[in-house]
Design a protein around this motif. Structure first.
Motif, PDB file in Angstrom:
ATOM      1  N   MET A   8      -9.494   3.958  -6.789  1.00  0.00           N
ATOM      2  CA  MET A   8      -8.447   4.139  -5.659  1.00  0.00           C
ATOM      3  C   MET A   8      -8.640   5.487  -5.082  1.00  0.00           C
ATOM      4  O   MET A   8      -8.188   5.726  -3.914  1.00  0.00           O
ATOM      5  CB  MET A   8      -7.162   4.217  -6.487  1.00  0.00           C
ATOM      6  N   GLN A  61      -8.046  -6.334   4.076  1.00  0.00           N
ATOM      7  CA  GLN A  61      -7.989  -6.847   2.895  1.00  0.00           C
ATOM      8  C   GLN A  61      -6.999  -8.141   3.133  1.00  0.00           C
ATOM      9  O   GLN A  61      -7.376  -9.220   2.605  1.00  0.00           O
ATOM     10  CB  GLN A  61      -7.130  -6.106   2.058  1.00  0.00           C
ATOM     11  N   LEU A 115      -7.220  -0.468   6.280  1.00  0.00           N
ATOM     12  CA  LEU A 115      -7.893  -1.054   4.914  1.00  0.00           C
ATOM     13  C   LEU A 115      -6.853  -2.231   4.592  1.00  0.00           C
ATOM     14  O   LEU A 115      -7.530  -3.192   4.071  1.00  0.00           O
ATOM     15  CB  LEU A 115      -7.761   0.203   3.864  1.00  0.00           C
ATOM     16  N   ILE A 119     -15.267  -2.081   4.129  1.00  0.00           N
ATOM     17  CA  ILE A 119     -14.723  -0.571   4.189  1.00  0.00           C
ATOM     18  C   ILE A 119     -15.903   0.176   4.306  1.00  0.00           C
ATOM     19  O   ILE A 119     -15.956   1.412   5.121  1.00  0.00           O
ATOM     20  CB  ILE A 119     -13.826  -0.359   3.002  1.00  0.00           C
ATOM     21  N   ASP A 147     -10.669   4.877  -1.912  1.00  0.00           N
ATOM     22  CA  ASP A 147      -9.743   4.191  -1.133  1.00  0.00           C
ATOM     23  C   ASP A 147      -9.333   5.175  -0.108  1.00  0.00           C
ATOM     24  O   ASP A 147      -9.132   5.153   0.845  1.00  0.00           O
ATOM     25  CB  ASP A 147      -8.942   3.160  -1.602  1.00  0.00           C
ATOM     26  N   ASN A 159       0.823  -1.287   0.045  1.00  0.00           N
ATOM     27  CA  ASN A 159       0.150  -0.044   0.027  1.00  0.00           C
ATOM     28  C   ASN A 159       0.796   1.148  -0.115  1.00  0.00           C
ATOM     29  O   ASN A 159       0.268   2.393   0.380  1.00  0.00           O
ATOM     30  CB  ASN A 159      -0.946   0.101   1.310  1.00  0.00           C
ATOM     31  N   LEU A 196      -0.718   4.042  -1.953  1.00  0.00           N
ATOM     32  CA  LEU A 196      -2.093   4.474  -1.380  1.00  0.00           C
ATOM     33  C   LEU A 196      -1.703   5.231  -0.237  1.00  0.00           C
ATOM     34  O   LEU A 196      -2.345   6.460   0.025  1.00  0.00           O
ATOM     35  CB  LEU A 196      -3.103   3.330  -1.111  1.00  0.00           C
ATOM     36  N   LYS A 220     -14.699  -4.512   0.190  1.00  0.00           N
ATOM     37  CA  LYS A 220     -15.512  -3.322  -0.100  1.00  0.00           C
ATOM     38  C   LYS A 220     -16.587  -2.901   0.822  1.00  0.00           C
ATOM     39  O   LYS A 220     -16.832  -1.947   1.427  1.00  0.00           O
ATOM     40  CB  LYS A 220     -15.794  -3.178  -1.554  1.00  0.00           C
TER      41      LYS A 220
END
Length: 350
Positions: free
Chosen positions: A277, A313, A309, A331, A280, A77, A80, A328
């Motif tokens: 994204m 996952q 997050l 979240i 996210d 990540n 992200l 999803k």
């Protein structure tokens, strides 16, 4: 004053003041403060959630507690994290940036296509970062000077960036440049047979710079002031216009940098990369405790939000029997809970 005091001319010793409130009440009042306590409390809640989720995974799955599993939250990540940093700047001013995911895809496509044509990797990196920054600056200028809603402006930026991806190339383009492949394949060895990638180091440096800028510079204080009350910030003589444009430029730069890190992670450029994204990144920032209305939040909280997050996952991946769509769903529920808590907290403070 007694007669003795009058004669000597000295005032009586003041009586010791009794505290107006207990230590617990004082701590609660500190936590309610928008500029310090409430942000810290939100980060602590996110950190506690991360510990609970990771602890539950360790108890539920045999190999979940390995150190490399925790480090993989950063490895998988890193892009992200950088995206969430840029989004934090924007949301702190009360804005939003829906173009981040599309700019990530555009960055991968530009980098892959230019590298395929034989351009030097350093020049490609500079061009990609400049493109993202320029696009972010243009959106920020439209938001401030034209008084347009950030949602509409960045939505248009999302369509523009995604459309440019398809103009440049529809099929996926592999990246075989030596610099990119070297950064992607080489790792930093750590004790205990664990490792980190260079992308993680870049992401953590970005987080450290963002923390310094937001909490140790006049620009950062202006960002918080705009989110708290833009009109008051203007009356205080703060550079509201320049700061609003700058935060979108920062978000564009972080999106482009996130795209480069994503290129290192996947070694390809594709028009359909990073769909959703940006959502996210927004979810990570909100779960990290930053108010959607602006004015309160910490970059460290956004980092923890990304790790939350990633942990969700990982939990679903370790289970194996659950569909990836449960990520999803989880979240979404978590995001709704945090937004409701923020709303109730804001009402209570008012």
């Amino acid at each position: 004053m007694t007669a003795t005091d009058s004669a000597t001319g000295t005032a009586p010793a003041p009586a010791p003041e009794r505290p107006d409130r207990s230590l617990g009440q004082a701590a609660y009042a500190w936590l309610r403060r928008t500029d310090t306590g409430s942000s810290t409390f939100s980060v602590l809640v996110t950190a506690l959630l991360l510990v609970v989720l990771f602890g539950a995974g360790t108890l539920r799955y045999e190999n979940f507690g390995y150190p490399q599993v925790a480090l993989n939250l950063l490895v998988d990540n890193a892009h992200l994290i950088v995206l969430a940093v840029g989004m934090t700047f924007v949301i702190l001013t009360g804005g939003i940036d829906l173009s981040s995911g599309a700019v990530v895809a555009l960055s991968t496509v530009i980098a892959a296509s230019l590298l395929q044509k034989g351009w030097a990797a350093p020049l490609v990196i500079v061009l990609v970062l400049a493109t993202g920054t320029l696009l972010g600056w243009a959106m920020g200028a439209a938001v401030h000077h034209l008084q347009l809603q950030p949602f509409i402006v960045t939505l248009a930026g999302m369509f523009l960036a995604r459309g440019l991806c398809f103009v440049i190339s529809e099929p996926s383009i592999p990246i075989r440049d030596d610099l990119f492949t070297g950064l992607a394949q080489n790792v930093i060895e750590l004790p205990g047979n664990t490792y980190l990638t260079y992308g993680v180091l870049i992401a953590l440096v970005v987080v450290a710079i963002a923390v310094y800028v937001l909490h140790r510079t006049r620009f950062g204080r202006t960002v918080y002031a705009i989110g708290g009350n833009e009109q008051s910030a203007g009356l205080m003589g703060l550079a509201v216009g320049r700061t609003k444009v700058a935060v979108y430029a920062i978000s564009g730069f972080c999106s482009a940098l996130g795209g480069l890190l994503f290129s290192l992670y996947i070694l390809s450029g594709w028009s359909l990369h990073a769909i959703g994204m940006e959502l996210d990144a927004i979810a990570a920032v909100v779960i990290g405790g930053t108010l959607l209305t602006g004015g309160s939040g910490l970059v460290v909280g956004s980092l923890l939000g990304v790790l939350v997050l990633g942990t969700i996952q990982s939990l679903i991946s370790f289970d194996g029997g659950l569909s990836s769509w449960w990520t999803k769903i989880t979240i979404g529920v978590l995001l709704l809970v945090f937004v409701v808590v923020q709303r109730l907290s804001t009402r209570s403070s008012r």
